[in-house]
Design a protein around this motif. Structure first.
Motif, PDB file in Angstrom:
ATOM      1  N   TYR A 142      16.643 -59.903 -49.120  1.00 46.55           N
ATOM      2  CA  TYR A 142      18.074 -59.890 -48.859  1.00 46.55           C
ATOM      3  C   TYR A 142      18.785 -60.728 -49.905  1.00 46.55           C
ATOM      4  CZ  TYR A 142      17.173 -64.432 -46.643  1.00 46.55           C
ATOM      5  OH  TYR A 142      16.777 -65.724 -46.397  1.00 46.55           O
ATOM      6  N   VAL A 143      20.077 -60.528 -49.990  1.00 45.18           N
ATOM      7  CA  VAL A 143      20.903 -61.300 -50.913  1.00 45.18           C
ATOM      8  C   VAL A 143      21.649 -62.328 -50.077  1.00 45.18           C
ATOM      9  CG1 VAL A 143      22.762 -61.210 -52.607  1.00 45.18           C
ATOM     10  CG2 VAL A 143      21.120 -59.330 -52.457  1.00 45.18           C
ATOM     11  N   ASP A 144      21.348 -63.593 -50.347  1.00 45.01           N
ATOM     12  CA  ASP A 144      21.947 -64.682 -49.578  1.00 45.01           C
ATOM     13  C   ASP A 144      23.390 -64.895 -50.035  1.00 45.01           C
ATOM     14  OD1 ASP A 144      21.928 -66.571 -47.639  1.00 45.01           O
ATOM     15  OD2 ASP A 144      20.827 -68.081 -48.786  1.00 45.01           O
ATOM     16  N   ASP A 171      28.732 -70.206 -57.629  1.00 45.62           N
ATOM     17  CA  ASP A 171      27.408 -69.611 -57.763  1.00 45.62           C
ATOM     18  C   ASP A 171      27.424 -68.137 -57.396  1.00 45.62           C
ATOM     19  OD1 ASP A 171      26.509 -72.120 -58.402  1.00 45.62           O
ATOM     20  OD2 ASP A 171      25.756 -72.560 -56.384  1.00 45.62           O
ATOM     21  N   GLU A 172      26.509 -67.402 -58.041  1.00 46.29           N
ATOM     22  CA  GLU A 172      26.339 -65.995 -57.724  1.00 46.29           C
ATOM     23  C   GLU A 172      25.409 -65.879 -56.516  1.00 46.29           C
ATOM     24  OE1 GLU A 172      24.811 -64.141 -61.201  1.00 46.29           O
ATOM     25  OE2 GLU A 172      26.693 -64.294 -62.289  1.00 46.29           O
ATOM     26  N   PRO A 173      25.499 -64.790 -55.781  1.00 45.35           N
ATOM     27  CA  PRO A 173      24.575 -64.582 -54.659  1.00 45.35           C
ATOM     28  C   PRO A 173      23.128 -64.565 -55.153  1.00 45.35           C
ATOM     29  CG  PRO A 173      26.347 -62.972 -54.610  1.00 45.35           C
ATOM     30  CD  PRO A 173      26.468 -63.711 -55.907  1.00 45.35           C
ATOM     31  N   GLN A 174      22.236 -65.159 -54.381  1.00 40.19           N
ATOM     32  CA  GLN A 174      20.834 -65.265 -54.768  1.00 40.19           C
ATOM     33  C   GLN A 174      19.985 -64.244 -54.009  1.00 40.19           C
ATOM     34  OE1 GLN A 174      19.593 -67.468 -57.114  1.00 40.19           O
ATOM     35  NE2 GLN A 174      21.754 -67.856 -57.498  1.00 40.19           N
ATOM     36  N   LEU A 175      19.063 -63.620 -54.735  1.00 42.37           N
ATOM     37  CA  LEU A 175      18.115 -62.704 -54.112  1.00 42.37           C
ATOM     38  C   LEU A 175      17.006 -63.535 -53.483  1.00 42.37           C
ATOM     39  CD1 LEU A 175      17.052 -59.803 -53.638  1.00 42.37           C
ATOM     40  CD2 LEU A 175      15.782 -60.068 -55.768  1.00 42.37           C
ATOM     41  N   VAL A 176      16.715 -63.265 -52.234  1.00 41.95           N
ATOM     42  CA  VAL A 176      15.658 -63.979 -51.517  1.00 41.95           C
ATOM     43  C   VAL A 176      14.587 -62.962 -51.126  1.00 41.95           C
ATOM     44  CG1 VAL A 176      15.119 -65.374 -49.486  1.00 41.95           C
ATOM     45  CG2 VAL A 176      17.329 -65.646 -50.617  1.00 41.95           C
ATOM     46  N   PHE A 191      19.082 -62.975 -40.016  1.00 36.75           N
ATOM     47  CA  PHE A 191      20.098 -63.138 -38.988  1.00 36.75           C
ATOM     48  C   PHE A 191      21.473 -63.267 -39.618  1.00 36.75           C
ATOM     49  CE2 PHE A 191      16.449 -65.567 -36.922  1.00 36.75           C
ATOM     50  CZ  PHE A 191      15.934 -64.437 -36.333  1.00 36.75           C
ATOM     51  N   LYS A 192      22.422 -62.602 -39.005  1.00 37.28           N
ATOM     52  CA  LYS A 192      23.812 -62.734 -39.440  1.00 37.28           C
ATOM     53  C   LYS A 192      24.315 -64.106 -39.009  1.00 37.28           C
ATOM     54  CE  LYS A 192      24.573 -58.280 -40.595  1.00 37.28           C
ATOM     55  NZ  LYS A 192      23.359 -58.046 -41.327  1.00 37.28           N
ATOM     56  N   ALA A 202      30.208 -64.575 -42.855  1.00 35.66           N
ATOM     57  CA  ALA A 202      29.664 -64.237 -44.167  1.00 35.66           C
ATOM     58  C   ALA A 202      28.158 -64.387 -44.069  1.00 35.66           C
ATOM     59  CB  ALA A 202      30.231 -65.151 -45.235  1.00 35.66           C
ATOM     60  N   GLY A 203      27.484 -63.276 -43.929  1.00 31.37           N
ATOM     61  CA  GLY A 203      26.045 -63.333 -43.752  1.00 31.37           C
ATOM     62  C   GLY A 203      25.320 -62.733 -44.935  1.00 31.37           C
ATOM     63  N   PRO A 204      24.023 -62.703 -44.860  1.00 29.69           N
ATOM     64  CA  PRO A 204      23.235 -62.124 -45.942  1.00 29.69           C
ATOM     65  C   PRO A 204      23.433 -60.610 -46.029  1.00 29.69           C
ATOM     66  CG  PRO A 204      21.835 -62.767 -44.103  1.00 29.69           C
ATOM     67  CD  PRO A 204      23.213 -63.237 -43.791  1.00 29.69           C
ATOM     68  N   GLN A 205      23.303 -60.096 -47.237  1.00 32.17           N
ATOM     69  CA  GLN A 205      23.453 -58.661 -47.456  1.00 32.17           C
ATOM     70  C   GLN A 205      22.071 -58.040 -47.538  1.00 32.17           C
ATOM     71  OE1 GLN A 205      25.610 -58.850 -51.141  1.00 32.17           O
ATOM     72  NE2 GLN A 205      27.580 -58.587 -50.107  1.00 32.17           N
TER      73      GLN A 205
END
Length: 186
Positions: free
Chosen positions: A65-67, A75-80, A153-154, A164-167
């Motif tokens: 997911y993208v945090d 900061d840019e969204p981080q890939l997890v 989890f949202k 604002a949750g993970p994508q």
């Protein structure tokens, strides 16, 4: 009724009940202290039990997911990329840290500031928080991992419904992977 409004309503109701409790009586105060300690021990024991259940299940399903970044940072969204086991353990760890923080705050408020009413309120609200914990619902109560319990989890909606949750959509994950690949080439 959404969760923050429900939480507020319950806490206000518990506070009204706490106003009726005669905390000046040393015997009643003693029982309230014992009740608070027992409730916190139950909460911590349940979280540690959940951790053990997660470890024993050892679900190695990959979770990508993208945090969502902090809205105050650039900061840019981080890939997890993680596993269900590690994700659930990290979420349970957050719950344990939150419980310890609450205990530290209550210790300060009660021992140093001499407040007694919050002991009663936090004993009840802590148990409600235990019931509301998503990892408890999944691993102890046996609820299915769908809707609000789908991983990741949202974030709980705020008082005004903002969240604002993970994508988890494929486009967001692909975008984050491209961004990581472009940084590695530089």
């Amino acid at each position: 009724m959404n969760a923050p409004i429900q939480q507020l309503a319950i806490s206000l109701g518990v506070m009204q009940v706490a106003r009726k409790v005669p905390f000046e009586d040393p015997e009643i105060l003693h029982y309230v202290r014992i009740g608070y300690i027992v409730s916190q021990l139950i909460i911590l024991a349940m979280y540690f039990y959940v951790s053990q259940k997660i470890k024993s299940k050892n679900d190695q399903t990959v979770l990508k997911y993208v945090d969502a970044p902090n809205p105050m940072s650039q900061d840019e969204p981080q890939l997890v990329t993680t596993t269900v086991r590690d994700y659930d353990l990290s979420e349970t760890s957050k719950l344990i840290r939150s419980a310890y923080t609450g205990i530290a705050m209550m210790t300060f408020l009660h021992l140093y500031m001499k407040y007694t009413q919050p002991l009663f309120v936090q004993a009840i609200m802590g148990l409600k928080g235990l019931y509301d914990a998503k990892t408890v619902k999944l691993h102890i109560l046996g609820w299915a991992a769908e809707g609000d319990l789908k991983r990741p989890f949202k974030a709980a909606p705020g008082m005004f419904g903002a969240t604002a949750g993970p994508q988890t959509d494929k486009a967001a994950i692909d975008e984050a992977e491209k961004r990581i690949g472009a940084k590695k080439e530089e």
